[in-house]
Design an enzyme around this catalytic site. Structure first.
Site, PDB file in Angstrom:
ATOM      1  N   GLU A 260       9.235   7.797 -17.375  1.00 28.49           N
ATOM      2  CA  GLU A 260       7.884   8.360 -17.557  1.00 28.49           C
ATOM      3  C   GLU A 260       7.354   8.036 -18.952  1.00 28.49           C
ATOM      4  OE1 GLU A 260       7.920  12.527 -16.539  1.00 28.49           O
ATOM      5  OE2 GLU A 260       8.483  12.090 -14.468  1.00 28.49           O
TER       6      GLU A 260
ATOM      7  N   HIS B 272       0.833  -1.220   0.000  1.00 26.65           N
ATOM      8  CA  HIS B 272       0.000   0.000   0.000  1.00 26.65           C
ATOM      9  C   HIS B 272       0.858   1.256   0.000  1.00 26.65           C
ATOM     10  CE1 HIS B 272      -3.179  -2.832   1.125  1.00 26.65           C
ATOM     11  NE2 HIS B 272      -2.316  -3.287   2.002  1.00 26.65           N
TER      12      HIS B 272
ATOM     13  N   LYS C  45      15.517  21.358 -11.872  1.00 23.35           N
ATOM     14  CA  LYS C  45      14.902  20.068 -12.163  1.00 23.35           C
ATOM     15  C   LYS C  45      15.811  19.099 -12.919  1.00 23.35           C
ATOM     16  CE  LYS C  45      10.637  19.676 -11.963  1.00 23.35           C
ATOM     17  NZ  LYS C  45       9.850  18.928 -10.983  1.00 23.35           N
TER      18      LYS C  45
ATOM     19  N   SER D 118      14.226  21.143 -17.016  1.00 25.76           N
ATOM     20  CA  SER D 118      13.027  21.909 -17.284  1.00 25.76           C
ATOM     21  C   SER D 118      13.439  23.203 -17.971  1.00 25.76           C
ATOM     22  CB  SER D 118      12.313  22.203 -15.965  1.00 25.76           C
ATOM     23  OG  SER D 118      11.503  23.347 -16.097  1.00 25.76           O
TER      24      SER D 118
END
Ligand code: ARG
Length: 457
Positions: free
Chosen positions: A291, A157, A284, A278
Site C-alpha cells: 500500500e 476488467h 487484521k 490494526s
C-alpha cells in the site's frame, strides 16, 4: 563583515532568512564525496597543465583527504554561512592548507562544479537501482519457477478471463523491470558527459584539459557546449521519469498483492514482517508495504512534475532555480531504492495458495474461449462459435455449473460439432497447455521464458 566567499561585492550582509532561503548545504551535503572527487580530478588537471604547482596539488590532496575523513566520521562542521556543499568544503580546505586551497577554484565555477557533482551522484544511484531491479527480477523469477504450472485466473476488467499460470503472470513484471533497466541505461549513457570546463557559462581562459578530467572521473566524454553543460537538468528529469515508471510498475504489482491478499480473494499471503496489525481490530493483517509503495508512487510522479516545471522557461545559462533540483531528485532516488530493496526481500516470502486460485478459476467460465477455438478448428466461423459458446455459458449459468459439468448431449445442443474430446479443452490444464507459443502461458513456455530471462540477468 559577512564571511561569504563572494561578499567583497556587497555593502551589507544578507539577512538570516535570506541566508536560509538561498542555502542548500543541508541537502546538497549528500554530494560531498562526489564534490571531493570532482575537485581532486580538477586539481590534478590544473597541476598537469602547470596552472597550479605540484606542491599546491599535494596540499589540496592532503586537505581533501582530511576533509573526507571528517565528513565520514560526522565531525565536519557544516555551516549555513558557507551556503552549499561546494563552498563548505572549499572553505575548510583553505583553512587547512591555505593558498593552495584558494587556487582550487581556478578555471572552474560552482555552476560546472554542481552539474558535475549531480551527474557523479546520479550515476552511482542509477547503478544501485539497476542492481536492485536485478535482485527484484531474480526474486520474481524464482517464484515464477516454483509456480510455472500453478493455474491462476487471468483477469480482464477484473473479471475471470482465461487461465494463466501464476509463473506466467509474474513474468509480466520481470519484463516491465527489464524495460525499466533499459531506460536507466539510456539515461546513464546520455548523462555521462563531463560539464567541468564550462566554468560559469562561457568556458575559461586557462589552458585546461577537459578530456583528462573526463577520463579521471569515468565520463564517456565532455559536454560539447558550455552553456548547455551548466544549465540543463534534463538528465535529472529523465531519471525522475524513468524512476516514475519503475514506481508505476511496482504500484501495479502492489495493487495485485493487496487484492490477492484480501480475505475475499485469498490467493496469497505475505510474510508477517511486511504487514502490520490494526490498533483496534485484532483480526487484521494489513499489506502496508504494497500500500505504501502504491502511495509513494505519487511522490515520484510529483518529483518529476516539480523538475519539469523547474526547468521550463529557464533562459540560458545557469539560474539559481536549478538549486531546487536536488530535493526532488534525492527523494525519488530514496523512494525507489527503499521500495525495491523491500520488494526484492518480500517477493521470496510470498506464500501462494493454489487451491484458492483453482477455486476462483472454476467460477468464471475461464475456458469459454477454448470451446470457441475448438469449434473453429472444426470448421465453424469464429463469430458463430462465439455465439454458440455464449449460449452454452448462459445455460451453465442457469444451472449454476461450469461448462465442463454440462453433459455432452447438452453441449451438442449448442453445436453438433462438439464431440466427447471437448472435455480436454474445457479443463484448465488443457487450456494452459494449448497456449504453446513464445509469450504464451503453457507451462513449458513459461519455463523457457524463465530460462531466457535468467540468461539476460
Ligand atoms: N548550490 C548551487 C546549486 O545547487 C551551486 C551553484 C551556485 N551557482 C551560482 N551561480 N550561485 O545550484
Amino acid at each position: 563583515m559577512s564571511d561569504h566567499t563572494w561578499s567583497g561585492r556587497f555593502a551589507e550582509p544578507v539577512s538570516d532568512l535570506v541566508k536560509r532561503y538561498t542555502a542548500s548545504v543541508f541537502f546538497d551535503q549528500r554530494m560531498a564525496a562526489q564534490d571531493i572527487r570532482g575537485s581532486l580530478a580538477h586539481a590534478r588537471m590544473l597541476a598537469r597543465q602547470r596552472i597550479i604547482t605540484p606542491d599546491d596539488l599535494a596540499e589540496i590532496e592532503r586537505g581533501m583527504a582530511q576533509i573526507a575523513g571528517e565528513i565520514e566520521r560526522g565531525e565536519f562542521a557544516w555551516s549555513l554561512d558557507a551556503e552549499d556543499v561546494h563552498l563548505n568544503i572549499e572553505k575548510r580546505l583553505t583553512a587547512l592548507v591555505g593558498d593552495a586551497g584558494k587556487r582550487l577554484h581556478t578555471g572552474r565555477s560552482r555552476n560546472d562544479q554542481v552539474a558535475t557533482d549531480i551527474r557523479l551522484w546520479l550515476r552511482d544511484t542509477i547503478d544501485a537501482i539497476d542492481g536492485l531491479l536485478r535482485s527484484y527480477q531474480s526474486a520474481l523469477l524464482d517464484l515464477a519457477e516454483r509456480h510455472a504450472d500453478t493455474p491462476l485466473p487471468g483477469f480482464t476488467h477484473l473479471q475471470v478471463a482465461q487461465p494463466v499460470t501464476f509463473g506466467h503472470h509474474l513474468l509480466a513484471y520481470v519484463e516491465m523491470a527489464e524495460r525499466d533497466r533499459s531506460r536507466l541505461r539510456g539515461c546513464r549513457k546520455r548523462m555521462n558527459r563531463l560539464p567541468l570546463g564550462a566554468a560559469a557559462l562561457a568556458g575559461t581562459t586557462f589552458p585546461i584539459d577537459r578530456e583528462f578530467v573526463a577520463r579521471e572521473l569515468g565520463f564517456d566524454g565532455v559536454c560539447e557546449n558550455s552553456l548547455d553543460a551548466v544549465s540543463d537538468r534534463d538528465f535529472a528529469i529523465e531519471f525522475c521519469a524513468t524512476a516514475a515508471l519503475v514506481m508505476m510498475h511496482v504500484s501495479r504489482f502492489s495493487e495485485e498483492l493487496i487484492l490477492w491478499m484480501s480475505p475475499r480473494v485469498g490467493f496469497i499471503d505475505l510474510a508477517d514482517r511486511f504487514c502490520t496489525g490494526s490498533s483496534i481490530m485484532p483480526q487484521k493483517k494489513n499489506p502496508d508495504v504494497p500500500e505504501l509503495a502504491r502511495g509513494k508512487t505519487g511522490r515520484a510522479y510529483g518529483n518529476l512534475m516539480a523538475l519539469l516545471t523547474l526547468m521550463k522557461g529557464q533562459p540560458l545559462a545557469y539560474n539559481k532555480d536549478n538549486q531546487e533540483d536536488k530535493e526532488p531528485l534525492f527523494d525519488t532516488a530514496d523512494t525507489v531504492i527503499d521500495t525495491l530493496r523491500i520488494f526484492a526481500d518480500m517477493v521470496p516470502g510470498i506464500r501462494v495458495k493454489p487451491e484458492a486460485m483453482a477455486a476462483a478459476l472454476k467460477q468464471g467460465y475461464a475456458t469459454a474461449t477454448d470451446l470457441a477455438d475448438y469449434l473453429v478448428k472444426r470448421g465453424l466461423p469464429f463469430r458463430d462459435a462465439h455465439e454458440a459458446v455464449a449460449r452454452a455459458v448462459r445455460a451453465a449459468e442457469t444451472k449454476g455449473c461450469d461448462l465442463a459439468d454440462l453433459p455432452l448431449a447438452e453441449l451438442r445442443a449448442f453445436s453438433p460439432l462438439i464431440a466427447d474430446d471437448v472435455f480436454d479443452v474445457l479443463t484448465v490444464a488443457g487450456s494452459l497447455a494449448a497456449r504453446d507459443h513464445i509469450g504464451g502461458t503453457a507451462p513449458g513456455q513459461v519455463r523457457a521464458a524463465i530460462a531466457r530471462a535468467r540468461a539476460r540477468l
